[in-house]
Design a protein around this motif. Sequence first.
Motif, mmCIF file in Angstrom:
data_model
loop_
_atom_site.group_PDB
_atom_site.id
_atom_site.type_symbol
_atom_site.label_atom_id
_atom_site.label_comp_id
_atom_site.label_asym_id
_atom_site.label_seq_id
_atom_site.Cartn_x
_atom_site.Cartn_y
_atom_site.Cartn_z
ATOM 1 N N GLY A 1 0.775 -1.268 -0.090
ATOM 2 C CA GLY A 1 0.105 -0.093 -0.005
ATOM 3 C C GLY A 1 0.818 1.218 0.033
ATOM 4 O O GLY A 1 0.177 2.319 -0.261
ATOM 5 N N SER A 2 2.046 1.157 0.281
ATOM 6 C CA SER A 2 3.048 2.429 0.551
ATOM 7 C C SER A 2 3.895 2.464 -0.981
ATOM 8 O O SER A 2 4.484 3.528 -0.702
ATOM 9 N N ILE A 3 3.833 1.640 -1.802
ATOM 10 C CA ILE A 3 4.636 1.649 -2.818
ATOM 11 C C ILE A 3 4.466 3.098 -3.699
ATOM 12 O O ILE A 3 5.679 3.617 -3.865
ATOM 13 N N LEU A 4 3.124 3.400 -3.805
ATOM 14 C CA LEU A 4 3.184 4.819 -4.428
ATOM 15 C C LEU A 4 3.638 5.846 -3.627
ATOM 16 O O LEU A 4 4.313 6.735 -4.167
ATOM 17 N N LEU A 5 3.524 5.770 -2.214
ATOM 18 C CA LEU A 5 4.194 6.978 -1.593
ATOM 19 C C LEU A 5 5.621 6.980 -1.551
ATOM 20 O O LEU A 5 6.383 7.929 -1.517
ATOM 21 N N PHE A 6 6.444 5.691 -1.673
ATOM 22 C CA PHE A 6 7.762 5.599 -1.629
ATOM 23 C C PHE A 6 8.143 6.124 -2.903
ATOM 24 O O PHE A 6 9.330 6.497 -3.019
ATOM 25 N N SER A 7 7.371 5.773 -4.136
ATOM 26 C CA SER A 7 7.690 6.358 -5.322
ATOM 27 C C SER A 7 7.815 7.868 -5.470
ATOM 28 O O SER A 7 8.739 8.554 -5.992
ATOM 29 N N TYR A 8 6.822 8.318 -4.905
ATOM 30 C CA TYR A 8 6.598 9.785 -4.938
ATOM 31 C C TYR A 8 7.623 10.626 -4.089
ATOM 32 O O TYR A 8 8.484 11.292 -4.617
ATOM 33 N N VAL A 9 8.125 9.881 -2.967
ATOM 34 C CA VAL A 9 9.319 10.396 -2.231
ATOM 35 C C VAL A 9 10.650 10.229 -2.819
ATOM 36 O O VAL A 9 11.433 11.236 -2.881
ATOM 37 N N GLN A 10 11.014 9.120 -3.394
ATOM 38 C CA GLN A 10 12.071 9.085 -4.394
ATOM 39 C C GLN A 10 11.867 9.795 -5.428
ATOM 40 O O GLN A 10 13.302 10.544 -5.611
ATOM 41 N N THR A 11 10.861 10.277 -6.179
ATOM 42 C CA THR A 11 11.277 11.206 -7.151
ATOM 43 C C THR A 11 11.402 12.749 -6.705
ATOM 44 O O THR A 11 11.944 13.506 -7.395
ATOM 45 N N GLN A 12 10.900 12.998 -5.295
ATOM 46 C CA GLN A 12 11.150 14.341 -4.781
ATOM 47 C C GLN A 12 12.507 14.384 -4.136
ATOM 48 O O GLN A 12 12.992 15.540 -3.626
ATOM 49 N N TYR B 1 13.953 13.091 -1.482
ATOM 50 C CA TYR B 1 14.121 13.248 0.126
ATOM 51 C C TYR B 1 15.443 12.726 0.491
ATOM 52 O O TYR B 1 15.620 11.385 0.188
ATOM 53 N N SER B 2 15.892 13.087 1.442
ATOM 54 C CA SER B 2 17.072 12.527 1.981
ATOM 55 C C SER B 2 16.425 11.293 3.184
ATOM 56 O O SER B 2 15.541 11.241 3.419
ATOM 57 N N LEU B 3 17.317 10.277 3.333
ATOM 58 C CA LEU B 3 17.348 9.455 4.146
ATOM 59 C C LEU B 3 16.430 9.675 5.587
ATOM 60 O O LEU B 3 15.751 9.147 6.247
ATOM 61 N N GLU B 4 17.286 10.799 6.136
ATOM 62 C CA GLU B 4 16.799 11.362 7.357
ATOM 63 C C GLU B 4 15.410 11.814 7.481
ATOM 64 O O GLU B 4 14.656 11.562 8.451
ATOM 65 N N ILE B 5 14.930 12.534 6.507
ATOM 66 C CA ILE B 5 13.642 12.981 6.307
ATOM 67 C C ILE B 5 12.760 11.840 6.365
ATOM 68 O O ILE B 5 11.548 12.176 6.847
ATOM 69 N N ILE B 6 12.981 10.850 5.325
ATOM 70 C CA ILE B 6 12.017 9.730 5.190
ATOM 71 C C ILE B 6 11.798 9.212 6.453
ATOM 72 O O ILE B 6 10.719 8.656 6.885
ATOM 73 N N LEU B 7 13.052 8.878 7.232
ATOM 74 C CA LEU B 7 12.857 8.093 8.512
ATOM 75 C C LEU B 7 12.098 8.869 9.503
ATOM 76 O O LEU B 7 11.587 8.264 10.491
ATOM 77 N N ASN B 8 12.264 10.249 9.493
ATOM 78 C CA ASN B 8 11.354 11.049 10.349
ATOM 79 C C ASN B 8 10.197 11.231 10.039
ATOM 80 O O ASN B 8 9.512 12.348 10.752
ATOM 81 N N SER B 9 9.735 10.852 9.040
ATOM 82 C CA SER B 9 8.600 11.511 8.383
ATOM 83 C C SER B 9 7.366 10.772 9.046
ATOM 84 O O SER B 9 7.329 9.651 9.525
#
Length: 163
Positions: A69-80, A82-90
Amino acid sequence: LSRRQRQMCIREALGAVIDTALSVTSSVYEVWTHKNSLVEKELTSTGYQVGKEIIGTTVNTLLFAYLGGSILLFSYVQTQKYSLEIILNSRFLFQDVAIMLFGAIACLVAVPVSIKCIIWQIRHINPDKKQLKLKLHGNQKMGISYIVMSLIREMPVVCKILA
């Protein structure tokens, strides 16, 4: 988590909890119908053996369902970019992990509770302990499906307490 997020966690976990409880209770009941000389300790041990197998598949299913269910969200984050720290703290990552962990913990709790419920039904409802039948109205009888449905019927009360 906010009240709405907690309610969402509970609703999403209910399906897995009901599936786990139904699988464990029906397995223990089926073992007991074929070998009704088993004592409570042996039935509990059987239930935990079945529960371990069910929990393994249920947790895997929950993990892959939330990841899928989160694949679309992860692909959006990848296209933007974002750094790993921002993703982990999101917040969205925390929410998905919290929902998955809540579902897994709820399923873990459902195993011993459902084992105790079905053993109590087997040992205390019918004094002769030959068959698990609940008399409702005169000659009308129901078995394991009535027990599971009565457990499901009590779920909204549990949800209100937890929310």
